[in-house]
Design an enzyme around this catalytic site. Sequence first.
Site, PDB file in Angstrom:
ATOM      1  N   GLU A  56      27.734  20.250 -40.579  1.00 12.80           N
ATOM      2  CA  GLU A  56      28.247  21.015 -41.532  1.00 12.80           C
ATOM      3  C   GLU A  56      27.887  22.419 -41.141  1.00 12.80           C
ATOM      4  OE1 GLU A  56      26.288  18.263 -41.914  1.00 12.80           O
ATOM      5  OE2 GLU A  56      26.621  17.490 -43.905  1.00 12.80           O
ATOM      6  N   ALA A 167      17.990 -17.566  -7.380  1.00  8.78           N
ATOM      7  CA  ALA A 167      16.938 -18.249  -7.398  1.00  8.78           C
ATOM      8  C   ALA A 167      15.666 -17.725  -6.697  1.00  8.78           C
ATOM      9  CB  ALA A 167      17.137 -19.670  -6.537  1.00  8.78           C
ATOM     10  N   LEU A 298      11.532 -11.778 -22.181  1.00  9.47           N
ATOM     11  CA  LEU A 298      11.171 -10.616 -23.411  1.00  9.47           C
ATOM     12  C   LEU A 298      12.472 -10.667 -24.477  1.00  9.47           C
ATOM     13  CD1 LEU A 298       9.271  -8.640 -24.254  1.00  9.47           C
ATOM     14  CD2 LEU A 298      10.424  -6.937 -23.298  1.00  9.47           C
TER      15      LEU A 298
HETATM   16  N1  LIG Z   1      20.493  -8.997 -14.765  1.00  7.49           N
HETATM   17  C1  LIG Z   1      19.840  -8.630 -15.660  1.00  7.49           C
HETATM   18  O1  LIG Z   1      20.474  -8.122 -16.859  1.00  7.49           O
HETATM   19  C2  LIG Z   1      18.566  -8.463 -15.680  1.00  7.49           C
HETATM   20  C3  LIG Z   1      17.724  -7.397 -16.305  1.00  7.49           C
HETATM   21  C4  LIG Z   1      16.343  -7.649 -16.482  1.00  7.49           C
HETATM   22  C5  LIG Z   1      15.642  -8.213 -15.474  1.00  7.49           C
HETATM   23  N2  LIG Z   1      16.462  -8.990 -14.721  1.00  7.49           N
HETATM   24  C6  LIG Z   1      15.695 -10.249 -13.710  1.00  7.49           C
HETATM   25  O2  LIG Z   1      14.784 -10.802 -14.476  1.00  7.49           O
HETATM   26  C7  LIG Z   1      13.887 -11.294 -13.680  1.00  7.49           C
HETATM   27  C8  LIG Z   1      12.617 -11.105 -14.695  1.00  7.49           C
HETATM   28  O3  LIG Z   1      12.573 -11.753 -15.659  1.00  7.49           O
HETATM   29  P1  LIG Z   1      11.445 -11.983 -16.636  1.00  7.49           P
HETATM   30  O4  LIG Z   1      11.996 -12.963 -17.869  1.00  7.49           O
HETATM   31  O5  LIG Z   1      10.407 -12.794 -15.728  1.00  7.49           O
HETATM   32  O6  LIG Z   1      10.547 -10.746 -17.146  1.00  7.49           O
HETATM   33  P2  LIG Z   1      10.649  -9.964 -18.221  1.00  7.49           P
HETATM   34  O7  LIG Z   1      11.404 -10.478 -19.665  1.00  7.49           O
HETATM   35  O8  LIG Z   1      11.103  -8.555 -17.756  1.00  7.49           O
HETATM   36  O9  LIG Z   1       9.280 -10.010 -18.812  1.00  7.49           O
HETATM   37  C9  LIG Z   1       8.486 -10.825 -19.138  1.00  7.49           C
HETATM   38  C10 LIG Z   1       7.156 -10.673 -19.477  1.00  7.49           C
HETATM   39  O10 LIG Z   1       6.874  -9.792 -20.523  1.00  7.49           O
HETATM   40  C11 LIG Z   1       5.610  -9.861 -20.948  1.00  7.49           C
HETATM   41  N3  LIG Z   1       5.501  -9.860 -22.485  1.00  7.49           N
HETATM   42  C12 LIG Z   1       4.959  -9.025 -23.125  1.00  7.49           C
HETATM   43  N4  LIG Z   1       5.590  -9.344 -24.607  1.00  7.49           N
HETATM   44  C13 LIG Z   1       5.889 -10.231 -24.528  1.00  7.49           C
HETATM   45  C14 LIG Z   1       6.357 -11.301 -25.695  1.00  7.49           C
HETATM   46  N5  LIG Z   1       6.165 -10.894 -26.949  1.00  7.49           N
HETATM   47  N6  LIG Z   1       7.108 -12.325 -25.279  1.00  7.49           N
HETATM   48  C15 LIG Z   1       7.378 -12.507 -23.928  1.00  7.49           C
HETATM   49  N7  LIG Z   1       6.762 -11.997 -22.990  1.00  7.49           N
HETATM   50  C16 LIG Z   1       6.297 -10.832 -23.264  1.00  7.49           C
HETATM   51  C17 LIG Z   1       5.030 -11.235 -20.369  1.00  7.49           C
HETATM   52  O11 LIG Z   1       4.201 -10.732 -19.653  1.00  7.49           O
HETATM   53  P3  LIG Z   1       2.864 -10.316 -19.781  1.00  7.49           P
HETATM   54  O12 LIG Z   1       2.311 -10.885 -21.301  1.00  7.49           O
HETATM   55  O13 LIG Z   1       1.973 -10.995 -18.829  1.00  7.49           O
HETATM   56  O14 LIG Z   1       2.814  -8.989 -19.800  1.00  7.49           O
HETATM   57  C18 LIG Z   1       6.208 -11.933 -20.014  1.00  7.49           C
HETATM   58  O15 LIG Z   1       6.053 -12.822 -18.777  1.00  7.49           O
HETATM   59  C19 LIG Z   1      13.873 -10.425 -12.552  1.00  7.49           C
HETATM   60  O16 LIG Z   1      14.284 -11.082 -11.529  1.00  7.49           O
HETATM   61  C20 LIG Z   1      14.756  -9.266 -12.718  1.00  7.49           C
HETATM   62  O17 LIG Z   1      15.496  -8.798 -11.657  1.00  7.49           O
HETATM   63  C21 LIG Z   1      17.809  -9.101 -14.738  1.00  7.49           C
END
Ligand SMILES: NC(=O)c1ccc[n+]([C@@H]2O[C@H](COP(=O)([O-])OP(=O)(O)OC[C@H]3O[C@@H](n4cnc5c(N)ncnc54)[C@H](OP(=O)(O)O)[C@@H]3O)[C@@H](O)[C@H]2O)c1
Length: 366
Positions: A56, A167, A298
């Site tokens: 505003e 994969a 996550l």
């Molecule tokens: N295409 C897309 O949109 C996209 C986007 C993002 C990622 N990606 C791909 O996804 C893959 C990684 O995925 P991701 O599932 O392994 O990793 P992420 O979801 O990024 O991370 C998972 C990690 O977060 C930590 N974390 C912390 N607090 C958490 C909670 N409350 N619940 C669950 N996890 C928690 C855990 O590890 P710690 O507890 O050990 O820290 C868990 O292993 C990669 O290949 C990446 O390139 C793709």
Amino acid sequence: MATAAETAVMRRAITLAARGLGATSPNPVVGCVILDASGEVAGEGFHQRAGGPHAEIHALREAGERARGGTAFVTLEPCNHTGRTGPCAQALTEAGVRRVVYAVSDPNPQATGGADTLRAAGVQVEQGLLADEAEAGNTAWLTSVRLGRPYVLWKYAATLDGRIAAADATSRWITSPEARADVHRLRAEADAVVVGSGTARADDPQLGVRGVEGVTQPLRVVVDTDATAVRPGARVLDGTAPTLVAVADGAEAGHLPAESVLRLPRAADGQGLDIGALLAALHGRGIRSVLLEGGPVLAGAFVAAGAVDTVVGYLAPVLLGAGPPALADAGISTISQALRLDVTETVRIGPDLRITAVPVPARKGN
Ligand SMILES: NC(=O)c1ccc[n+]([C@@H]2O[C@H](COP(=O)([O-])OP(=O)(O)OC[C@H]3O[C@@H](n4cnc5c(N)ncnc54)[C@H](OP(=O)(O)O)[C@@H]3O)[C@@H](O)[C@H]2O)c1
């Protein structure tokens, strides 16, 4: 009853408001158009950043004397309180505005009451014009006021068969440059961008906004329970925007800049950090909107915590047949627990499809 011309003016105010997305938190986005006594546009403005003048005030400055006897169209009820800037209800009255039309009432207990103040000063006040559109434009802020935590938009990019990486964990690039540019717009509109340690480890993402002019860079957040994924030299620590690495209370994080370490309790189930505590800590730092960029593990934790308000999926016409799905375990084991969504928008972005959906409230007998 508003005329078609007045509806168009309010729509202009809503468009102006959107220019502030990503820069105004902890305040809402607000737009304002002032018509002079003869109905010509005399001034326009939007809230550009927290601490700066409200919409505003910008519009009144532009209108000058022409505001006298005119009408102000505002997307949100003019504020009534003196924060870092003076109350807008008073400024409108002092400028001699005769009528104020606003779309959405201010739910913030500290700021509400502007309409009453205006009426008491003899200004004609009307509420509700394009309220749904104005509310949609302020979803993040309104959600954060209602829930007391930041609004969360979970975004993913997947193949048509729902895979977010191959994969062998390679995931660059599933979607087109057009879709990736669109993600930078989402980042620009968010206060914070959040990823898990798995994504940090796999992709070393920078998480900043590129290719959008005049942007306020979002806070970058990596949820890295044991402080093992973000190492010195990680792109997320490049200093181009603030960064927080959320780690468990007792984690050894001496290798990280002290100002970047956010200590949080572990989740009750032992899987990573407590999502509610993470969101509360971000809210406490003025963050009102979060773009959750994954990964699937996550994102599953956020869904399980009931902390996803909007889903934006970019679907590429690509098949992989193997590799991680967009969403990992979200605590849903049977169809009756499925999180049902309403699709609110589908848009073709280059060769890809962008689908926006919001959770529907659970129905009885579902
Ligand atoms: N295409 C897309 O949109 C996209 C986007 C993002 C990622 N990606 C791909 O996804 C893959 C990684 O995925 P991701 O599932 O392994 O990793 P992420 O979801 O990024 O991370 C998972 C990690 O977060 C930590 N974390 C912390 N607090 C958490 C909670 N409350 N619940 C669950 N996890 C928690 C855990 O590890 P710690 O507890 O050990 O820290 C868990 O292993 C990669 O290949 C990446 O390139 C793709």
